[in-house]
Motif scaffolding. Structure first.
Motif, PDB file in Angstrom:
ATOM      1  N   LEU A 117       6.152  12.096   0.530  1.00  0.00           N
ATOM      2  CA  LEU A 117       5.953  12.664  -0.794  1.00  0.00           C
ATOM      3  C   LEU A 117       5.451  14.094  -0.736  1.00  0.00           C
ATOM      4  O   LEU A 117       5.281  14.735  -1.771  1.00  0.00           O
ATOM      5  CB  LEU A 117       4.964  11.801  -1.591  1.00  0.00           C
ATOM      6  N   ASP A 118       5.183  14.583   0.456  1.00  0.00           N
ATOM      7  CA  ASP A 118       4.779  15.969   0.636  1.00  0.00           C
ATOM      8  C   ASP A 118       5.313  16.419   1.984  1.00  0.00           C
ATOM      9  O   ASP A 118       5.874  15.630   2.747  1.00  0.00           O
ATOM     10  CB  ASP A 118       3.254  16.106   0.575  1.00  0.00           C
ATOM     11  N   ASP A 119       5.156  17.686   2.303  1.00  0.00           N
ATOM     12  CA  ASP A 119       5.617  18.170   3.599  1.00  0.00           C
ATOM     13  C   ASP A 119       4.801  17.531   4.720  1.00  0.00           C
ATOM     14  O   ASP A 119       3.584  17.340   4.590  1.00  0.00           O
ATOM     15  CB  ASP A 119       5.485  19.696   3.664  1.00  0.00           C
ATOM     16  N   TYR A 120       5.467  17.230   5.802  1.00  0.00           N
ATOM     17  CA  TYR A 120       4.790  16.594   6.926  1.00  0.00           C
ATOM     18  C   TYR A 120       3.719  17.507   7.511  1.00  0.00           C
ATOM     19  O   TYR A 120       3.924  18.710   7.700  1.00  0.00           O
ATOM     20  CB  TYR A 120       5.802  16.249   8.013  1.00  0.00           C
ATOM     21  N   ASP A 121       2.561  16.922   7.779  1.00  0.00           N
ATOM     22  CA  ASP A 121       1.458  17.635   8.413  1.00  0.00           C
ATOM     23  C   ASP A 121       1.086  16.858   9.672  1.00  0.00           C
ATOM     24  O   ASP A 121       0.661  15.704   9.588  1.00  0.00           O
ATOM     25  CB  ASP A 121       0.256  17.709   7.471  1.00  0.00           C
ATOM     26  N   PRO A 122       1.223  17.457  10.854  1.00  0.00           N
ATOM     27  CA  PRO A 122       0.967  16.720  12.096  1.00  0.00           C
ATOM     28  C   PRO A 122      -0.489  16.316  12.288  1.00  0.00           C
ATOM     29  O   PRO A 122      -0.803  15.526  13.181  1.00  0.00           O
ATOM     30  CB  PRO A 122       1.409  17.704  13.188  1.00  0.00           C
ATOM     31  N   THR A 123      -1.397  16.845  11.451  1.00  0.00           N
ATOM     32  CA  THR A 123      -2.819  16.534  11.613  1.00  0.00           C
ATOM     33  C   THR A 123      -3.338  15.518  10.599  1.00  0.00           C
ATOM     34  O   THR A 123      -4.410  14.955  10.787  1.00  0.00           O
ATOM     35  CB  THR A 123      -3.666  17.815  11.487  1.00  0.00           C
ATOM     36  N   LYS A 124      -2.599  15.274   9.517  1.00  0.00           N
ATOM     37  CA  LYS A 124      -3.074  14.349   8.493  1.00  0.00           C
ATOM     38  C   LYS A 124      -2.677  12.910   8.815  1.00  0.00           C
ATOM     39  O   LYS A 124      -1.600  12.656   9.355  1.00  0.00           O
ATOM     40  CB  LYS A 124      -2.508  14.736   7.120  1.00  0.00           C
ATOM     41  N   ARG A 125      -3.523  11.972   8.422  1.00  0.00           N
ATOM     42  CA  ARG A 125      -3.269  10.561   8.668  1.00  0.00           C
ATOM     43  C   ARG A 125      -2.201  10.022   7.694  1.00  0.00           C
ATOM     44  O   ARG A 125      -2.364  10.161   6.484  1.00  0.00           O
ATOM     45  CB  ARG A 125      -4.560   9.760   8.515  1.00  0.00           C
ATOM     46  N   PRO A 126      -1.156   9.407   8.187  1.00  0.00           N
ATOM     47  CA  PRO A 126      -0.164   8.812   7.280  1.00  0.00           C
ATOM     48  C   PRO A 126      -0.754   7.611   6.542  1.00  0.00           C
ATOM     49  O   PRO A 126      -1.318   6.703   7.160  1.00  0.00           O
ATOM     50  CB  PRO A 126       0.965   8.386   8.215  1.00  0.00           C
ATOM     51  N   LEU A 127      -0.630   7.625   5.232  1.00  0.00           N
ATOM     52  CA  LEU A 127      -1.030   6.507   4.385  1.00  0.00           C
ATOM     53  C   LEU A 127       0.275   5.855   3.926  1.00  0.00           C
ATOM     54  O   LEU A 127       0.943   6.342   3.015  1.00  0.00           O
ATOM     55  CB  LEU A 127      -1.854   7.011   3.200  1.00  0.00           C
ATOM     56  N   VAL A 128       0.660   4.771   4.593  1.00  0.00           N
ATOM     57  CA  VAL A 128       1.970   4.140   4.387  1.00  0.00           C
ATOM     58  C   VAL A 128       1.818   3.024   3.370  1.00  0.00           C
ATOM     59  O   VAL A 128       1.095   2.050   3.595  1.00  0.00           O
ATOM     60  CB  VAL A 128       2.522   3.595   5.719  1.00  0.00           C
ATOM     61  N   MET A 129       2.516   3.146   2.234  1.00  0.00           N
ATOM     62  CA  MET A 129       2.426   2.181   1.148  1.00  0.00           C
ATOM     63  C   MET A 129       3.692   1.328   1.099  1.00  0.00           C
ATOM     64  O   MET A 129       4.804   1.867   1.062  1.00  0.00           O
ATOM     65  CB  MET A 129       2.214   2.899  -0.183  1.00  0.00           C
ATOM     66  N   ILE A 130       3.503  -0.006   1.088  1.00  0.00           N
ATOM     67  CA  ILE A 130       4.627  -0.943   1.156  1.00  0.00           C
ATOM     68  C   ILE A 130       4.614  -1.823  -0.094  1.00  0.00           C
ATOM     69  O   ILE A 130       3.669  -2.584  -0.320  1.00  0.00           O
ATOM     70  CB  ILE A 130       4.540  -1.823   2.414  1.00  0.00           C
ATOM     71  N   HIS A 131       5.645  -1.720  -0.913  1.00  0.00           N
ATOM     72  CA  HIS A 131       5.705  -2.472  -2.174  1.00  0.00           C
ATOM     73  C   HIS A 131       6.062  -3.929  -1.927  1.00  0.00           C
ATOM     74  O   HIS A 131       6.354  -4.351  -0.797  1.00  0.00           O
ATOM     75  CB  HIS A 131       6.705  -1.822  -3.130  1.00  0.00           C
ATOM     76  N   GLY A 132       6.073  -4.713  -3.007  1.00  0.00           N
ATOM     77  CA  GLY A 132       6.303  -6.148  -2.906  1.00  0.00           C
ATOM     78  C   GLY A 132       7.691  -6.585  -3.330  1.00  0.00           C
ATOM     79  O   GLY A 132       8.617  -5.782  -3.481  1.00  0.00           O
ATOM     80  N   LEU A 133       7.818  -7.857  -3.559  1.00  0.00           N
ATOM     81  CA  LEU A 133       9.091  -8.520  -3.836  1.00  0.00           C
ATOM     82  C   LEU A 133       9.726  -7.996  -5.129  1.00  0.00           C
ATOM     83  O   LEU A 133       9.091  -7.942  -6.175  1.00  0.00           O
ATOM     84  CB  LEU A 133       8.830 -10.024  -3.960  1.00  0.00           C
ATOM     85  N   GLY A 134      11.008  -7.607  -5.053  1.00  0.00           N
ATOM     86  CA  GLY A 134      11.738  -7.145  -6.219  1.00  0.00           C
ATOM     87  C   GLY A 134      11.160  -5.898  -6.844  1.00  0.00           C
ATOM     88  O   GLY A 134      11.371  -5.621  -8.024  1.00  0.00           O
ATOM     89  N   SER A 135      10.426  -5.124  -6.067  1.00  0.00           N
ATOM     90  CA  SER A 135       9.704  -3.984  -6.608  1.00  0.00           C
ATOM     91  C   SER A 135      10.197  -2.689  -5.969  1.00  0.00           C
ATOM     92  O   SER A 135      11.277  -2.641  -5.375  1.00  0.00           O
ATOM     93  CB  SER A 135       8.198  -4.189  -6.373  1.00  0.00           C
ATOM     94  N   SER A 136       9.400  -1.629  -6.066  1.00  0.00           N
ATOM     95  CA  SER A 136       9.770  -0.327  -5.528  1.00  0.00           C
ATOM     96  C   SER A 136       8.521   0.509  -5.331  1.00  0.00           C
ATOM     97  O   SER A 136       7.437   0.155  -5.825  1.00  0.00           O
ATOM     98  CB  SER A 136      10.726   0.385  -6.502  1.00  0.00           C
ATOM     99  N   PRO A 137       8.615   1.648  -4.650  1.00  0.00           N
ATOM    100  CA  PRO A 137       7.446   2.513  -4.453  1.00  0.00           C
ATOM    101  C   PRO A 137       6.875   3.086  -5.743  1.00  0.00           C
ATOM    102  O   PRO A 137       5.757   3.620  -5.723  1.00  0.00           O
ATOM    103  CB  PRO A 137       7.980   3.637  -3.555  1.00  0.00           C
TER     104      PRO A 137
END
Length: 471
Positions: free
Chosen positions: A182-202
Protein backbone atom coordinates in the motif's frame (compact mmCIF):
# COMPACT_ATOMS: atom_id res chain seq x y z
CA UNK A 1 5.54 34.01 6.21
CA UNK A 2 9.09 35.30 6.31
CA UNK A 3 8.25 37.41 9.36
CA UNK A 4 10.20 36.53 12.46
CA UNK A 5 7.10 36.89 14.62
CA UNK A 6 5.72 33.35 15.02
CA UNK A 7 2.41 34.76 16.28
CA UNK A 8 1.55 35.73 12.69
CA UNK A 9 1.95 32.18 11.42
CA UNK A 10 -1.52 30.73 12.27
CA UNK A 11 -3.38 33.51 10.47
CA UNK A 12 -1.02 33.39 7.50
CA UNK A 13 -1.39 29.62 7.36
CA UNK A 14 -5.20 29.83 7.14
CA UNK A 15 -5.05 32.42 4.36
CA UNK A 16 -2.50 30.33 2.43
CA UNK A 17 -4.62 27.19 2.78
CA UNK A 18 -7.71 28.90 1.36
CA UNK A 19 -5.69 30.37 -1.47
CA UNK A 20 -4.06 27.05 -2.33
CA UNK A 21 -7.44 25.32 -2.42
CA UNK A 22 -8.63 27.87 -4.99
CA UNK A 23 -5.72 27.02 -7.26
CA UNK A 24 -6.21 23.29 -6.75
CA UNK A 25 -9.82 23.51 -7.90
CA UNK A 26 -8.52 23.95 -11.43
CA UNK A 27 -5.94 21.15 -11.27
CA UNK A 28 -7.36 17.92 -12.62
CA UNK A 29 -3.98 16.44 -13.46
CA UNK A 30 -0.50 17.06 -12.13
CA UNK A 31 2.99 16.37 -13.49
CA UNK A 32 5.01 14.50 -10.88
CA UNK A 33 8.40 15.82 -11.90
CA UNK A 34 9.50 19.41 -11.28
CA UNK A 35 9.60 21.54 -14.43
CA UNK A 36 10.11 25.23 -15.13
CA UNK A 37 7.59 25.04 -17.99
CA UNK A 38 4.30 26.63 -16.85
CA UNK A 39 1.27 24.39 -16.47
CA UNK A 40 -2.23 25.73 -17.13
CA UNK A 41 -4.75 25.03 -14.37
CA UNK A 42 -8.20 26.60 -14.37
CA UNK A 43 -7.07 29.46 -16.56
CA UNK A 44 -3.99 30.18 -14.43
CA UNK A 45 -0.38 29.38 -15.34
CA UNK A 46 1.61 27.68 -12.58
CA UNK A 47 5.13 26.45 -12.05
CA UNK A 48 4.97 22.96 -10.51
CA UNK A 49 7.64 21.89 -8.05
CA UNK A 50 7.51 18.39 -6.53
CA UNK A 51 9.35 17.09 -3.48
CA UNK A 52 9.85 13.48 -2.38
CA UNK A 53 6.94 12.05 -4.37
CA UNK A 54 6.73 8.31 -4.87
CA UNK A 55 8.93 7.13 -7.74
CA UNK A 56 6.20 4.61 -8.55
CA UNK A 57 3.81 7.34 -9.65
CA UNK A 58 3.40 7.95 -13.37
CA UNK A 59 4.73 11.15 -14.96
CA UNK A 60 1.22 12.63 -14.89
CA UNK A 61 -1.36 11.78 -12.22
CA UNK A 62 -4.86 12.76 -11.16
CA UNK A 63 -5.02 15.15 -8.23
CA UNK A 64 -7.82 15.18 -5.66
CA UNK A 65 -8.10 17.39 -2.61
CA UNK A 66 -8.45 15.15 0.44
CA UNK A 67 -12.04 15.02 1.61
CA UNK A 68 -11.49 13.57 5.08
CA UNK A 69 -10.83 15.49 8.28
CA UNK A 70 -7.55 17.34 8.23
CA UNK A 71 -5.22 16.68 11.13
CA UNK A 72 -4.75 20.07 12.79
CA UNK A 73 -2.36 20.83 15.61
CA UNK A 74 -2.70 23.61 18.17
CA UNK A 75 0.12 25.41 16.36
CA UNK A 76 -0.11 26.40 12.72
CA UNK A 77 0.27 23.79 9.99
CA UNK A 78 0.97 24.36 6.35
CA UNK A 79 -0.52 23.25 3.04
CA UNK A 80 -3.51 21.27 1.78
CA UNK A 81 -3.63 17.44 1.91
CA UNK A 82 -4.16 15.89 -1.52
CA UNK A 83 -4.35 12.43 -3.09
CA UNK A 84 -2.33 11.62 -6.21
CA UNK A 85 -3.64 8.76 -8.36
CA UNK A 86 -1.62 7.19 -11.14
CA UNK A 87 -2.00 4.13 -13.34
CA UNK A 88 -0.18 1.02 -12.26
CA UNK A 89 3.08 0.61 -14.11
CA UNK A 90 3.58 -2.17 -16.65
CA UNK A 91 6.52 -4.15 -17.93
CA UNK A 92 8.39 -4.62 -14.65
CA UNK A 93 8.06 -7.28 -11.96
CA UNK A 94 7.52 -4.68 -9.22
CA UNK A 95 4.33 -3.53 -10.97
CA UNK A 96 2.48 -6.67 -9.86
CA UNK A 97 2.89 -5.58 -6.22
CA UNK A 98 0.55 -2.62 -6.70
CA UNK A 99 -3.27 -2.80 -6.96
CA UNK A 100 -4.73 -2.99 -10.48
CA UNK A 101 -6.90 0.06 -9.65
CA UNK A 102 -3.75 2.18 -9.63
CA UNK A 103 -1.25 3.75 -7.28
CA UNK A 104 -2.72 6.03 -4.61
CA UNK A 105 -0.37 8.29 -2.67
CA UNK A 106 -0.93 11.08 -0.18
CA UNK A 107 0.82 14.43 -0.46
CA UNK A 108 0.58 18.04 0.72
CA UNK A 109 0.32 21.01 -1.65
CA UNK A 110 0.90 24.74 -1.12
CA UNK A 111 1.64 27.86 -3.14
CA UNK A 112 4.75 30.01 -3.08
CA UNK A 113 6.06 33.05 -4.89
CA UNK A 114 9.63 33.17 -6.14
CA UNK A 115 11.39 35.99 -7.91
CA UNK A 116 12.86 33.64 -10.52
CA UNK A 117 9.39 32.46 -11.58
CA UNK A 118 8.68 35.66 -13.54
CA UNK A 119 5.62 36.57 -11.52
CA UNK A 120 3.97 33.15 -11.78
CA UNK A 121 2.65 31.22 -8.81
CA UNK A 122 4.61 28.10 -7.81
CA UNK A 123 2.61 25.08 -6.70
CA UNK A 124 4.69 22.84 -4.46
CA UNK A 125 3.56 19.24 -3.90
CA UNK A 126 5.42 17.18 -1.28
CA UNK A 127 5.03 13.46 -0.67
CA UNK A 128 3.72 12.27 2.68
CA UNK A 129 7.24 11.17 3.68
CA UNK A 130 7.95 14.86 4.18
CA UNK A 131 6.60 16.12 7.51
CA UNK A 132 7.84 19.74 7.74
CA UNK A 133 8.64 22.74 5.57
CA UNK A 134 11.01 25.64 6.18
CA UNK A 135 9.20 29.01 6.01
CA UNK A 136 11.42 31.99 6.54
CA UNK A 137 13.19 31.29 9.78
CA UNK A 138 10.59 28.81 11.00
CA UNK A 139 10.13 25.05 10.60
CA UNK A 140 6.41 24.35 10.24
CA UNK A 141 4.61 20.94 10.20
CA UNK A 142 2.70 20.09 7.05
CA UNK A 143 -1.01 19.34 7.12
CA UNK A 144 -1.52 15.68 6.34
CA UNK A 145 -4.37 13.23 5.88
CA UNK A 146 -2.87 9.75 5.93
CA UNK A 147 -6.31 8.13 5.58
CA UNK A 148 -7.24 9.83 2.34
CA UNK A 149 -5.22 7.89 -0.26
CA UNK A 150 -6.26 4.41 0.84
CA UNK A 151 -9.86 5.46 1.50
CA UNK A 152 -10.15 6.74 -2.07
CA UNK A 153 -8.68 3.50 -3.34
CA UNK A 154 -11.23 1.50 -1.36
CA UNK A 155 -14.07 3.41 -3.01
CA UNK A 156 -12.83 2.50 -6.49
CA UNK A 157 -12.21 -1.20 -5.83
CA UNK A 158 -14.44 -4.10 -6.86
CA UNK A 159 -12.82 -6.52 -4.42
CA UNK A 160 -15.77 -6.67 -2.01
CA UNK A 161 -17.96 -8.25 -4.68
CA UNK A 162 -15.14 -10.34 -6.15
CA UNK A 163 -14.32 -11.82 -2.74
CA UNK A 164 -17.79 -13.34 -2.42
CA UNK A 165 -17.72 -14.67 -5.97
CA UNK A 166 -14.26 -16.11 -5.32
CA UNK A 167 -15.69 -18.18 -2.47
CA UNK A 168 -18.15 -19.95 -4.77
CA UNK A 169 -15.72 -20.48 -7.62
CA UNK A 170 -15.51 -17.08 -9.39
CA UNK A 171 -12.12 -16.74 -11.05
CA UNK A 172 -11.53 -12.99 -11.18
CA UNK A 173 -10.32 -12.67 -7.58
CA UNK A 174 -8.02 -15.63 -8.24
CA UNK A 175 -6.45 -13.76 -11.15
CA UNK A 176 -5.79 -10.83 -8.78
CA UNK A 177 -4.48 -13.01 -5.96
CA UNK A 178 -1.14 -12.01 -4.48
CA UNK A 179 0.64 -9.64 -2.13
CA UNK A 180 -0.03 -5.91 -2.50
CA UNK A 181 1.99 -3.05 -1.04
CA UNK A 182 0.00 0.00 0.00
CA UNK A 183 3.06 2.23 0.01
CA UNK A 184 6.52 2.21 -1.51
CA UNK A 185 8.72 -0.57 -0.21
CA UNK A 186 11.08 0.42 2.59
CA UNK A 187 13.85 -2.11 3.35
CA UNK A 188 14.01 -0.93 6.98
CA UNK A 189 10.32 -0.98 7.95
CA UNK A 190 8.62 -4.06 9.39
CA UNK A 191 6.03 -5.61 7.04
CA UNK A 192 2.58 -5.70 8.62
CA UNK A 193 0.89 -8.44 6.58
CA UNK A 194 -2.92 -8.45 6.80
CA UNK A 195 -4.85 -11.58 5.76
CA UNK A 196 -8.62 -11.36 5.25
CA UNK A 197 -11.17 -14.10 5.91
CA UNK A 198 -13.62 -16.30 4.07
CA UNK A 199 -15.43 -14.69 1.11
CA UNK A 200 -13.85 -11.38 1.99
CA UNK A 201 -11.13 -9.02 0.71
CA UNK A 202 -8.40 -6.65 1.96
CA UNK A 203 -10.93 -3.82 1.96
CA UNK A 204 -11.99 -4.98 5.43
CA UNK A 205 -8.72 -3.55 6.75
CA UNK A 206 -9.55 0.09 5.96
CA UNK A 207 -10.10 1.16 9.58
CA UNK A 208 -7.11 -0.70 10.97
CA UNK A 209 -4.80 0.42 8.15
CA UNK A 210 -5.79 4.04 8.65
CA UNK A 211 -5.31 3.72 12.41
CA UNK A 212 -1.75 2.51 11.81
CA UNK A 213 -0.98 5.33 9.40
CA UNK A 214 -2.43 7.91 11.78
CA UNK A 215 0.09 6.96 14.46
CA UNK A 216 3.42 8.67 13.77
CA UNK A 217 5.48 6.01 15.54
CA UNK A 218 3.81 3.12 13.74
CA UNK A 219 4.00 4.92 10.41
CA UNK A 220 7.76 5.18 10.84
CA UNK A 221 8.17 1.53 11.80
CA UNK A 222 5.70 -0.44 9.66
CA UNK A 223 4.73 -0.87 6.03
CA UNK A 224 1.32 -2.40 5.32
CA UNK A 225 0.99 -5.34 2.96
CA UNK A 226 -2.42 -6.79 2.03
CA UNK A 227 -3.02 -10.35 0.87
CA UNK A 228 -5.63 -11.09 -1.81
CA UNK A 229 -6.55 -14.76 -2.15
CA UNK A 230 -9.42 -16.86 -3.44
CA UNK A 231 -11.08 -18.36 -0.39
CA UNK A 232 -12.65 -21.49 -1.86
CA UNK A 233 -9.72 -23.88 -1.29
CA UNK A 234 -8.89 -26.00 1.79
CA UNK A 235 -6.91 -24.41 4.62
CA UNK A 236 -3.59 -26.11 3.85
CA UNK A 237 -3.82 -25.04 0.22
CA UNK A 238 -4.50 -21.47 1.32
CA UNK A 239 -1.49 -21.53 3.63
CA UNK A 240 0.73 -22.69 0.77
CA UNK A 241 -0.62 -19.99 -1.55
CA UNK A 242 -0.04 -17.17 0.92
CA UNK A 243 3.49 -18.44 1.47
CA UNK A 244 4.00 -18.32 -2.29
CA UNK A 245 2.71 -14.73 -2.42
CA UNK A 246 5.19 -13.75 0.30
CA UNK A 247 8.02 -15.55 -1.47
CA UNK A 248 7.19 -13.85 -4.78
CA UNK A 249 7.15 -10.41 -3.14
CA UNK A 250 10.54 -10.94 -1.46
CA UNK A 251 12.05 -12.21 -4.71
CA UNK A 252 11.15 -8.88 -6.31
CA UNK A 253 11.86 -6.57 -3.38
CA UNK A 254 14.88 -8.19 -1.81
CA UNK A 255 16.45 -10.79 -4.11
CA UNK A 256 19.63 -10.80 -2.00
CA UNK A 257 17.61 -11.68 1.11
CA UNK A 258 19.43 -9.29 3.44
CA UNK A 259 17.00 -6.40 4.07
CA UNK A 260 16.16 -5.75 7.75
CA UNK A 261 12.44 -5.79 6.82
CA UNK A 262 12.69 -9.48 6.07
CA UNK A 263 13.71 -10.44 9.59
CA UNK A 264 10.73 -8.96 11.46
CA UNK A 265 7.32 -9.70 9.92
CA UNK A 266 4.05 -9.17 11.79
CA UNK A 267 0.95 -11.10 10.68
CA UNK A 268 -2.63 -9.96 11.36
CA UNK A 269 -5.46 -12.24 10.30
CA UNK A 270 -9.24 -12.14 10.60
CA UNK A 271 -11.36 -15.30 10.75
CA UNK A 272 -9.96 -17.85 8.26
CA UNK A 273 -7.12 -15.38 7.65
CA UNK A 274 -6.10 -15.74 11.29
CA UNK A 275 -5.96 -19.52 11.00
CA UNK A 276 -3.79 -19.16 7.88
CA UNK A 277 -1.57 -16.75 9.82
CA UNK A 278 -1.20 -19.30 12.62
CA UNK A 279 -0.27 -22.00 10.11
CA UNK A 280 2.49 -19.70 8.85
CA UNK A 281 3.88 -19.69 12.40
CA UNK A 282 4.14 -23.46 12.92
CA UNK A 283 6.21 -26.48 11.96
CA UNK A 284 3.87 -29.19 10.73
CA UNK A 285 6.01 -32.27 11.22
CA UNK A 286 4.33 -35.44 9.93
CA UNK A 287 1.06 -34.99 11.88
CA UNK A 288 -1.02 -33.54 9.03
CA UNK A 289 0.08 -36.22 6.60
CA UNK A 290 -0.68 -39.01 9.05
CA UNK A 291 -4.15 -37.54 9.63
CA UNK A 292 -4.89 -37.92 5.92
CA UNK A 293 -2.91 -40.98 4.78
CA UNK A 294 -1.77 -44.21 6.39
CA UNK A 295 1.15 -44.81 4.00
CA UNK A 296 4.35 -42.77 3.48
CA UNK A 297 4.25 -40.16 0.75
CA UNK A 298 7.09 -41.73 -1.22
CA UNK A 299 5.21 -45.04 -1.37
CA UNK A 300 2.17 -43.59 -3.16
CA UNK A 301 1.52 -43.94 -6.86
CA UNK A 302 2.23 -40.37 -8.02
CA UNK A 303 4.56 -38.59 -10.42
CA UNK A 304 7.31 -36.22 -9.26
CA UNK A 305 5.27 -33.02 -9.62
CA UNK A 306 2.29 -34.52 -7.78
CA UNK A 307 4.50 -35.77 -4.96
CA UNK A 308 6.21 -32.36 -4.66
CA UNK A 309 2.84 -30.59 -4.40
CA UNK A 310 1.55 -33.01 -1.77
CA UNK A 311 4.72 -32.48 0.26
CA UNK A 312 4.35 -28.70 0.12
CA UNK A 313 0.73 -28.92 1.29
CA UNK A 314 1.20 -31.37 4.17
CA UNK A 315 4.81 -30.73 5.29
CA UNK A 316 6.02 -27.21 6.05
CA UNK A 317 7.96 -24.97 8.44
CA UNK A 318 7.14 -21.63 10.03
CA UNK A 319 7.64 -18.76 7.60
CA UNK A 320 11.11 -17.20 8.01
CA UNK A 321 11.14 -13.78 9.66
CA UNK A 322 7.71 -13.90 11.34
CA UNK A 323 8.14 -12.49 14.84
CA UNK A 324 4.61 -11.68 15.96
CA UNK A 325 1.01 -12.48 15.01
CA UNK A 326 -2.45 -11.22 15.92
CA UNK A 327 -5.39 -13.59 15.39
CA UNK A 328 -8.80 -11.87 15.28
CA UNK A 329 -12.04 -13.91 15.54
CA UNK A 330 -10.18 -16.89 14.16
CA UNK A 331 -11.69 -20.41 14.43
CA UNK A 332 -8.53 -22.22 15.55
CA UNK A 333 -10.67 -25.10 16.83
CA UNK A 334 -13.21 -24.97 14.05
CA UNK A 335 -16.52 -23.20 13.65
CA UNK A 336 -20.00 -24.61 14.39
CA UNK A 337 -21.19 -22.75 11.29
CA UNK A 338 -19.32 -25.28 9.17
CA UNK A 339 -21.53 -28.12 10.44
CA UNK A 340 -24.93 -26.44 10.76
CA UNK A 341 -27.46 -26.59 7.96
CA UNK A 342 -26.27 -23.35 6.33
CA UNK A 343 -22.72 -24.68 6.56
CA UNK A 344 -23.80 -27.76 4.64
CA UNK A 345 -25.45 -25.59 2.00
CA UNK A 346 -22.34 -23.42 1.79
CA UNK A 347 -20.10 -26.47 1.40
CA UNK A 348 -22.19 -27.52 -1.59
CA UNK A 349 -21.81 -24.08 -3.18
CA UNK A 350 -18.20 -23.24 -2.37
CA UNK A 351 -15.90 -23.72 -5.34
CA UNK A 352 -13.90 -26.94 -5.46
CA UNK A 353 -12.24 -26.68 -8.83
CA UNK A 354 -8.65 -25.63 -8.21
CA UNK A 355 -5.41 -27.21 -9.33
CA UNK A 356 -4.16 -28.27 -5.90
CA UNK A 357 -7.38 -30.04 -4.94
CA UNK A 358 -7.60 -31.67 -8.37
CA UNK A 359 -4.10 -33.10 -7.88
CA UNK A 360 -4.91 -34.27 -4.34
CA UNK A 361 -8.04 -36.05 -5.57
CA UNK A 362 -6.20 -37.76 -8.44
CA UNK A 363 -3.52 -39.06 -6.10
CA UNK A 364 -6.11 -40.13 -3.52
CA UNK A 365 -8.15 -42.06 -6.08
CA UNK A 366 -5.04 -43.85 -7.32
CA UNK A 367 -4.14 -44.77 -3.73
CA UNK A 368 -7.52 -45.44 -2.17
CA UNK A 369 -6.15 -47.97 0.29
CA UNK A 370 -3.78 -45.34 1.77
CA UNK A 371 -6.52 -42.84 2.67
CA UNK A 372 -7.47 -42.70 6.33
CA UNK A 373 -10.99 -44.20 6.70
CA UNK A 374 -12.56 -41.00 8.08
CA UNK A 375 -11.50 -39.08 4.96
CA UNK A 376 -12.11 -41.68 2.28
CA UNK A 377 -15.55 -40.45 1.24
CA UNK A 378 -14.51 -36.76 1.20
CA UNK A 379 -11.34 -37.43 -0.80
CA UNK A 380 -12.87 -39.84 -3.28
CA UNK A 381 -15.92 -37.62 -3.90
CA UNK A 382 -14.05 -34.32 -3.88
CA UNK A 383 -15.83 -32.90 -0.84
CA UNK A 384 -12.97 -30.71 0.41
CA UNK A 385 -12.93 -26.93 0.39
CA UNK A 386 -12.40 -24.00 2.73
CA UNK A 387 -15.57 -24.57 4.75
CA UNK A 388 -15.27 -28.34 5.08
CA UNK A 389 -11.77 -27.91 6.52
CA UNK A 390 -13.13 -25.61 9.25
CA UNK A 391 -15.11 -28.49 10.75
CA UNK A 392 -13.61 -29.24 14.15
CA UNK A 393 -14.06 -32.99 13.65
CA UNK A 394 -12.38 -33.15 10.26
CA UNK A 395 -9.21 -35.22 10.89
CA UNK A 396 -6.68 -32.96 9.13
CA UNK A 397 -8.32 -29.91 10.71
CA UNK A 398 -8.14 -31.57 14.13
CA UNK A 399 -4.43 -32.28 13.62
CA UNK A 400 -3.85 -28.69 12.55
CA UNK A 401 -5.58 -27.39 15.65
CA UNK A 402 -2.86 -28.96 17.80
CA UNK A 403 -0.09 -27.05 16.03
CA UNK A 404 1.04 -23.98 17.98
CA UNK A 405 3.30 -21.10 16.91
CA UNK A 406 7.04 -21.54 17.38
CA UNK A 407 8.29 -20.55 20.83
CA UNK A 408 10.00 -17.38 19.60
CA UNK A 409 6.87 -16.00 17.90
CA UNK A 410 4.74 -13.81 20.15
CA UNK A 411 1.06 -14.10 19.36
CA UNK A 412 -2.16 -12.48 20.54
CA UNK A 413 -5.84 -13.37 20.24
CA UNK A 414 -8.88 -11.09 19.95
CA UNK A 415 -12.36 -12.61 20.09
CA UNK A 416 -15.90 -11.30 19.82
CA UNK A 417 -18.88 -11.96 22.08
CA UNK A 418 -22.30 -10.76 20.98
CA UNK A 419 -23.62 -10.49 24.53
CA UNK A 420 -22.72 -11.48 28.09
CA UNK A 421 -24.85 -14.58 27.64
CA UNK A 422 -23.39 -15.63 24.28
CA UNK A 423 -19.68 -16.50 24.26
CA UNK A 424 -19.51 -16.26 20.49
CA UNK A 425 -19.44 -13.60 17.77
CA UNK A 426 -22.19 -15.53 15.97
CA UNK A 427 -19.73 -17.44 13.80
CA UNK A 428 -16.72 -18.25 15.96
CA UNK A 429 -17.02 -19.19 19.66
CA UNK A 430 -14.68 -17.44 22.07
CA UNK A 431 -13.32 -20.86 23.04
CA UNK A 432 -12.26 -21.45 19.43
CA UNK A 433 -10.72 -18.00 18.98
CA UNK A 434 -8.55 -18.17 22.11
CA UNK A 435 -5.23 -19.99 22.22
CA UNK A 436 -3.12 -21.16 25.14
CA UNK A 437 0.24 -19.43 25.26
CA UNK A 438 -0.98 -16.10 23.86
CA UNK A 439 0.84 -13.00 25.03
CA UNK A 440 -2.55 -11.33 25.44
CA UNK A 441 -6.20 -12.26 25.01
CA UNK A 442 -9.03 -9.77 24.57
CA UNK A 443 -12.77 -10.41 24.22
CA UNK A 444 -14.81 -7.46 22.90
CA UNK A 445 -18.56 -7.00 22.51
CA UNK A 446 -18.95 -7.58 18.81
CA UNK A 447 -20.29 -9.73 16.02
CA UNK A 448 -17.93 -11.45 13.61
CA UNK A 449 -16.62 -8.16 12.23
CA UNK A 450 -14.44 -7.86 15.32
CA UNK A 451 -11.61 -6.37 13.26
CA UNK A 452 -13.66 -3.18 12.81
CA UNK A 453 -14.54 -2.61 16.48
CA UNK A 454 -12.78 0.35 18.13
CA UNK A 455 -11.66 -1.85 21.04
CA UNK A 456 -10.04 -4.41 18.75
CA UNK A 457 -8.33 -1.75 16.66
CA UNK A 458 -7.01 -0.08 19.82
CA UNK A 459 -5.68 -3.45 20.97
CA UNK A 460 -3.86 -4.07 17.70
CA UNK A 461 -2.34 -0.59 17.90
CA UNK A 462 -1.22 -1.32 21.47
CA UNK A 463 0.39 -4.57 20.34
CA UNK A 464 2.17 -2.85 17.46
CA UNK A 465 3.49 -0.10 19.71
CA UNK A 466 4.85 -2.82 22.00
CA UNK A 467 6.30 -4.65 19.02
CA UNK A 468 7.93 -1.50 17.59
CA UNK A 469 9.95 -1.11 20.77
CA UNK A 470 11.23 -4.72 20.64
CA UNK A 471 14.26 -6.02 18.82
Amino acid sequence: MAASDARLLPAASIIAERCTRKYLEGMGRLPTRSDTTPVEAGGVNLIVSTQRLSLNLADVVKLHVAEGPVQRATSAQWGVPVVLIGDRCVGEERCQLFPPEGIFRGATAWIEKHSQDQGLVRLVVAGDAQSHVRLGGLTVPLRTDFDAAYSRGVRTSKLHRLGVWGLIGGREVGRRAGMYLLDDYDPTKRPLVMIHGLGSSPLIWEKLSNAVWSDATLRQNYQIWHVVYQTDAPLLVQRRRVQQYLDAAWKILDPEGDDPARSHIVLVGHSLGGVIARMLCVDSGPSLWHAAFSAPLDSLEADASERALMEEIFYFHRYPGVKRAVFIASPHRGSPSATRWFGRVARALVGKRNDEVATLLKVARRNEAAIQPELKEAYLKGRINSISTLQASQPVSAAGQRLVPASDIRFHTIAGSKSPDVASDGVVPVSSAELAGAQSTLVVRSGHNVHESPEAIAEVIRILVEDSSSD
